[in-house]
Motif scaffolding. Sequence first.
Motif, PDB file in Angstrom:
ATOM      1  N   THR A 244       0.490  -1.378  -0.074  1.00  0.00           N
ATOM      2  CA  THR A 244      -0.088   0.186   0.061  1.00  0.00           C
ATOM      3  C   THR A 244       1.095   1.221  -0.014  1.00  0.00           C
ATOM      4  O   THR A 244       0.621   2.222  -0.684  1.00  0.00           O
ATOM      5  CB  THR A 244      -1.027   0.032   1.177  1.00  0.00           C
ATOM      6  OG1 THR A 244      -1.853  -1.102   1.373  1.00  0.00           O
ATOM      7  CG2 THR A 244      -1.777   1.430   1.233  1.00  0.00           C
TER       8      THR A 244
ATOM      9  N   VAL B 266     -15.833   3.614  -8.519  1.00  0.00           N
ATOM     10  CA  VAL B 266     -15.546   4.005  -6.987  1.00  0.00           C
ATOM     11  C   VAL B 266     -15.752   5.297  -6.879  1.00  0.00           C
ATOM     12  O   VAL B 266     -15.356   6.114  -7.689  1.00  0.00           O
ATOM     13  CB  VAL B 266     -14.023   3.437  -6.741  1.00  0.00           C
ATOM     14  CG1 VAL B 266     -13.939   1.998  -6.750  1.00  0.00           C
ATOM     15  CG2 VAL B 266     -12.971   4.196  -7.780  1.00  0.00           C
TER      16      VAL B 266
ATOM     17  N   CYS C  38     -18.460  -0.864   0.961  1.00  0.00           N
ATOM     18  CA  CYS C  38     -17.096  -0.317   1.555  1.00  0.00           C
ATOM     19  C   CYS C  38     -15.711  -1.218   1.152  1.00  0.00           C
ATOM     20  O   CYS C  38     -15.895  -2.157   0.586  1.00  0.00           O
ATOM     21  CB  CYS C  38     -17.080  -0.071   3.003  1.00  0.00           C
ATOM     22  SG  CYS C  38     -17.376  -1.572   4.108  1.00  0.00           S
ATOM     23  N   SER C  39     -14.619  -0.422   1.305  1.00  0.00           N
ATOM     24  CA  SER C  39     -13.522  -1.047   0.625  1.00  0.00           C
ATOM     25  C   SER C  39     -12.563  -1.419   1.931  1.00  0.00           C
ATOM     26  O   SER C  39     -11.527  -1.908   1.619  1.00  0.00           O
ATOM     27  CB  SER C  39     -12.787  -0.094  -0.175  1.00  0.00           C
ATOM     28  OG  SER C  39     -12.469   1.072   0.435  1.00  0.00           O
ATOM     29  N   TYR C  40     -12.916  -0.963   3.158  1.00  0.00           N
ATOM     30  CA  TYR C  40     -12.065  -1.168   4.180  1.00  0.00           C
ATOM     31  C   TYR C  40     -12.173  -2.438   4.957  1.00  0.00           C
ATOM     32  O   TYR C  40     -11.450  -2.782   5.937  1.00  0.00           O
ATOM     33  CB  TYR C  40     -11.856  -0.031   5.133  1.00  0.00           C
ATOM     34  CG  TYR C  40     -13.377   0.305   5.648  1.00  0.00           C
ATOM     35  CD1 TYR C  40     -14.085  -0.304   6.505  1.00  0.00           C
ATOM     36  CD2 TYR C  40     -13.975   1.477   4.957  1.00  0.00           C
ATOM     37  CE1 TYR C  40     -15.268   0.158   6.788  1.00  0.00           C
ATOM     38  CE2 TYR C  40     -15.183   1.908   5.118  1.00  0.00           C
ATOM     39  CZ  TYR C  40     -16.029   1.419   6.304  1.00  0.00           C
ATOM     40  OH  TYR C  40     -17.225   1.717   6.690  1.00  0.00           O
TER      41      TYR C  40
ATOM     42  N   MET D 143     -11.327  -6.029   1.842  1.00  0.00           N
ATOM     43  CA  MET D 143     -10.700  -5.305   0.745  1.00  0.00           C
ATOM     44  C   MET D 143      -9.447  -4.490   1.210  1.00  0.00           C
ATOM     45  O   MET D 143      -8.835  -4.021   0.370  1.00  0.00           O
ATOM     46  CB  MET D 143     -11.466  -4.761  -0.317  1.00  0.00           C
ATOM     47  CG  MET D 143     -12.178  -5.728  -1.287  1.00  0.00           C
ATOM     48  SD  MET D 143     -12.840  -5.178  -2.828  1.00  0.00           S
ATOM     49  CE  MET D 143     -14.386  -4.700  -1.992  1.00  0.00           C
TER      50      MET D 143
ATOM     51  N   SER E 114      -8.428  -1.649   2.371  1.00  0.00           N
ATOM     52  CA  SER E 114      -7.994  -0.414   1.812  1.00  0.00           C
ATOM     53  C   SER E 114      -7.764   0.833   2.669  1.00  0.00           C
ATOM     54  O   SER E 114      -7.415   1.971   2.317  1.00  0.00           O
ATOM     55  CB  SER E 114      -9.150   0.266   0.701  1.00  0.00           C
ATOM     56  OG  SER E 114     -10.504   0.901   1.470  1.00  0.00           O
TER      57      SER E 114
ATOM     58  N   ASN F 134     -12.389   4.185   4.052  1.00  0.00           N
ATOM     59  CA  ASN F 134     -11.920   4.492   2.820  1.00  0.00           C
ATOM     60  C   ASN F 134     -13.035   4.383   1.875  1.00  0.00           C
ATOM     61  O   ASN F 134     -14.272   4.220   2.153  1.00  0.00           O
ATOM     62  CB  ASN F 134     -10.821   3.848   2.378  1.00  0.00           C
ATOM     63  CG  ASN F 134     -10.063   4.563   1.451  1.00  0.00           C
ATOM     64  OD1 ASN F 134     -10.097   5.341   0.748  1.00  0.00           O
ATOM     65  ND2 ASN F 134      -8.700   3.909   1.208  1.00  0.00           N
TER      66      ASN F 134
ATOM     67  N   SER G  78     -15.888   3.971  -1.373  1.00  0.00           N
ATOM     68  CA  SER G  78     -16.904   2.948  -1.620  1.00  0.00           C
ATOM     69  C   SER G  78     -16.909   2.388  -2.988  1.00  0.00           C
ATOM     70  O   SER G  78     -16.632   3.363  -3.814  1.00  0.00           O
ATOM     71  CB  SER G  78     -18.073   3.424  -1.097  1.00  0.00           C
ATOM     72  OG  SER G  78     -19.157   2.549  -1.479  1.00  0.00           O
TER      73      SER G  78
ATOM     74  N   SER H  69      -6.847   8.554  -1.436  1.00  0.00           N
ATOM     75  CA  SER H  69      -7.796   7.574  -0.694  1.00  0.00           C
ATOM     76  C   SER H  69      -7.722   6.331  -1.658  1.00  0.00           C
ATOM     77  O   SER H  69      -7.664   5.142  -1.373  1.00  0.00           O
ATOM     78  CB  SER H  69      -9.074   8.093  -0.527  1.00  0.00           C
ATOM     79  OG  SER H  69      -9.340   9.079   0.382  1.00  0.00           O
TER      80      SER H  69
ATOM     81  N   TYR I 187      -6.646   1.511  -2.229  1.00  0.00           N
ATOM     82  CA  TYR I 187      -7.728   0.379  -2.583  1.00  0.00           C
ATOM     83  C   TYR I 187      -7.291  -0.004  -3.830  1.00  0.00           C
ATOM     84  O   TYR I 187      -7.428  -1.483  -3.874  1.00  0.00           O
ATOM     85  CB  TYR I 187      -8.956   1.177  -2.873  1.00  0.00           C
ATOM     86  CG  TYR I 187     -10.154   0.299  -3.058  1.00  0.00           C
ATOM     87  CD1 TYR I 187     -10.237  -0.874  -2.829  1.00  0.00           C
ATOM     88  CD2 TYR I 187     -11.425   1.107  -3.698  1.00  0.00           C
ATOM     89  CE1 TYR I 187     -11.399  -1.600  -2.971  1.00  0.00           C
ATOM     90  CE2 TYR I 187     -12.386   0.235  -3.589  1.00  0.00           C
ATOM     91  CZ  TYR I 187     -12.684  -1.253  -3.535  1.00  0.00           C
ATOM     92  OH  TYR I 187     -13.614  -1.734  -3.614  1.00  0.00           O
TER      93      TYR I 187
ATOM     94  N   SER J  90      -5.045  -3.134  -3.195  1.00  0.00           N
ATOM     95  CA  SER J  90      -5.726  -4.331  -2.581  1.00  0.00           C
ATOM     96  C   SER J  90      -6.362  -5.080  -3.711  1.00  0.00           C
ATOM     97  O   SER J  90      -6.193  -6.296  -4.000  1.00  0.00           O
ATOM     98  CB  SER J  90      -6.660  -3.809  -1.551  1.00  0.00           C
ATOM     99  OG  SER J  90      -7.238  -4.907  -1.385  1.00  0.00           O
TER     100      SER J  90
END
Length: 426
Positions: free
Chosen positions: A51, A101, A241-243, A246, A248, A252, A254, A307, A311, A314
């Motif tokens: 990341t 996203v 959501c991505s956190y 996934m 992120s 973070n 969406s 942000s 993501y 990931s």
Amino acid sequence: MTFENTRAFAQQLDASDELRKYRDEFIFPQVNGKQVIYFTGNSLGLQPKRTKAYVDEIMNDWATLAVEGHFYADKPWWDYQERFAGPLSGIVGAKPSEVTVMNTLTVNLHLLMVSFYRPSAKKYKIICEEKAFPSDQYMLQSQVHFHGFEAKDAIVEVKRREGEHNIRLEDILAKIDEVGDELALVLMGGVNYYTGQVFDMKTITEAGHKYGAYVGFDLAHAAGNIKLELHDWGVDFAAWCSYKYMNSGPGNVSGIFVHEAHHNDTDLSRFAGWWGHNKERRFLMEPKFDPVRGAEGWQVSNLPVISLAPYLASVEMFAEVGMDKLIKKRDLITAYLEFILHEIDKEIDGTEFEIITPSNKEERACQLSVFLHGQGRALFDYLMKNGVITDWREPNVIRLAPAPFYCSFEDMYEFGQILKKGILKE
């Protein structure tokens, strides 16, 4: 497979795990100088080591190019979001044009409701599940109030039967039939956050469409966790959501899905913004909105690329592995965790663990929600102090999510030993 509650057996499972190298791709917190056993990927996933490089790339481009980074960075910012179309479509079972996203989860659900909740005096009701995530409940209440309805009249919850922890599919379908032509929208979680129950989204979608209702899903606990086929199922829209699974980062950005059947519907309402405008003409600053034909047409503002960078790191990892391999390990490690819980339960007199997540692997993912009968918050505190990061829900439920990217089978065994010591200590 016949499981064994031994460290050697757990290590044997790890040795044959084709995803085992990915554990080293993540950064684990430490407690008492030891790497934690992390069960809260259903709340916030661990940080992938890769990341930082993705974020640093954006920061360096900003430092060296400033505004020109929009067009001249190695990954230009103005179309940065397009890099998600391929990997995300594979994760949620969509066409690349059906995903994008933007924003955060509840914001996106509100924006999608502009398009997919257009109630009339006779067709205004929304079906959701009992004990949906509170943010969804608040969102639905505010939406129906905005349209001039009372929540008690417009929102119809499908409830659990007395003495049961999960909602029966037959009861969802019966409720859809009961509401009938008054039904405007079905909006449910793909996976219930509290119990971990996976809903039959294909069958629910078909049932809602019979009455001319739109059908959408909050996939916060589903995306990156279960096999999704949103396009083939005919789902109208979804957001996630991505956190969580996934990985992120906290709070973070969406993701959204809008079925291609709606991409060219010019009568479909939406709240417009310039980043959803025709890409080729966006910088002409035209006065009339001409939406992108696809999910990107629901974007409003230019994207927060700092942000997006975690993501992207990931989802590219997901693309390397593929959902089929993740689900294969998910099923095995969750089953092993279930076995460990039952074994510890048998070893200690007067203890009873009640797993309220369905035992059928088709109805669950990698979360087990466990009632700790006879135990209280003190046991949860003991686990946390001894390096097991898990989640407590009142009155006495712990949620355990053995995320397949970074949890090991030896973690499951070691958790059982710590759990046993914590109960005996009490």
